[in-house]
Write an enzyme that holds these catalytic residues in place. Structure first.
Site, PDB file in Angstrom:
ATOM      1  CG  ASP A  49      -4.094   5.584   4.453  1.00  0.00           C
ATOM      2  OD1 ASP A  49      -4.638   5.159   3.421  1.00  0.00           O
ATOM      3  OD2 ASP A  49      -4.710   6.192   5.338  1.00  0.00           O
ATOM      4  CD  GLU A  50      -7.291   0.006   2.564  1.00  0.00           C
ATOM      5  OE1 GLU A  50      -7.987  -1.030   2.577  1.00  0.00           O
ATOM      6  OE2 GLU A  50      -7.782   1.135   2.417  1.00  0.00           O
TER       7      GLU A  50
END
Length: 165
Positions: A49-50
């Site tokens: 998620d990054e």
């Protein structure tokens, strides 16, 4: 965070929800596809998620409007995945990461280069700087006694420590 086993020891009645790793992977792949499209492949994945994406060319194509590019990324991610996301834009990874933290939840933050960036970083809490963990913060506390001033923001360190040097 805490390991699940440790949490269950501390809270035996804890109700857990199983991870949906396949769903996470599918959504992450869609997000990465969008980033690869916008950044023309210049993407560094950090986690599911990054990511860091060099959007320099996209900003140039948008007549210098980094906010528009950031909002376009957010809109595309939501349209494709129904997931909200936050986007931070800066001249380097540190500034972009700090900007993303400010943008949360579900927003965008553009830090303009030059004086805007200097001001943004100066006002950043030391606790928000990635890599400054508990041990580093203990050292800053010890340093406070030597310089006779509270060190809470990046600006404090530069001003007060260099004044005592």
């Amino acid at each position: 965070g805490m390991w699940l086993d440790d949490a269950l020891v501390r809270c035996p009645d804890l109700v857990t929800v199983p991870y949906e790793f396949d769903t996470y992977a599918e959504v992450a792949l869609e997000v990465y596809r969008i980033l690869f499209d916008v950044a023309r492949g210049a993407v560094i994945g950090v986690s599911v998620d990054e990511a860091y994406a060099d959007i320099t060319r996209a900003v140039y194509d948008a007549n210098g409007d980094a906010k528009r590019v950031a909002e376009d990324i957010r809109a595309r991610v939501f349209a494709k995945t129904s997931c909200a996301c936050s986007v931070g834009v800066g001249s380097n990874r540190l500034v972009a990461r700090l900007a993303t933290k400010v943008a949360k939840p579900n927003g965008s933050r553009v830090v303009e280069p030059g004086q805007g960036e200097r001001r943004f970083v100066a006002e950043t809490s030391l606790a928000d700087v990635p890599g400054l963990g508990r041990k580093a913060m203990e050292k800053f506390k010890a340093l406070e006694a030597r310089v006779g001033a509270k060190l809470e923001r990046c600006e404090d360190v530069v001003e007060k420590v260099s004044a005592k040097a």
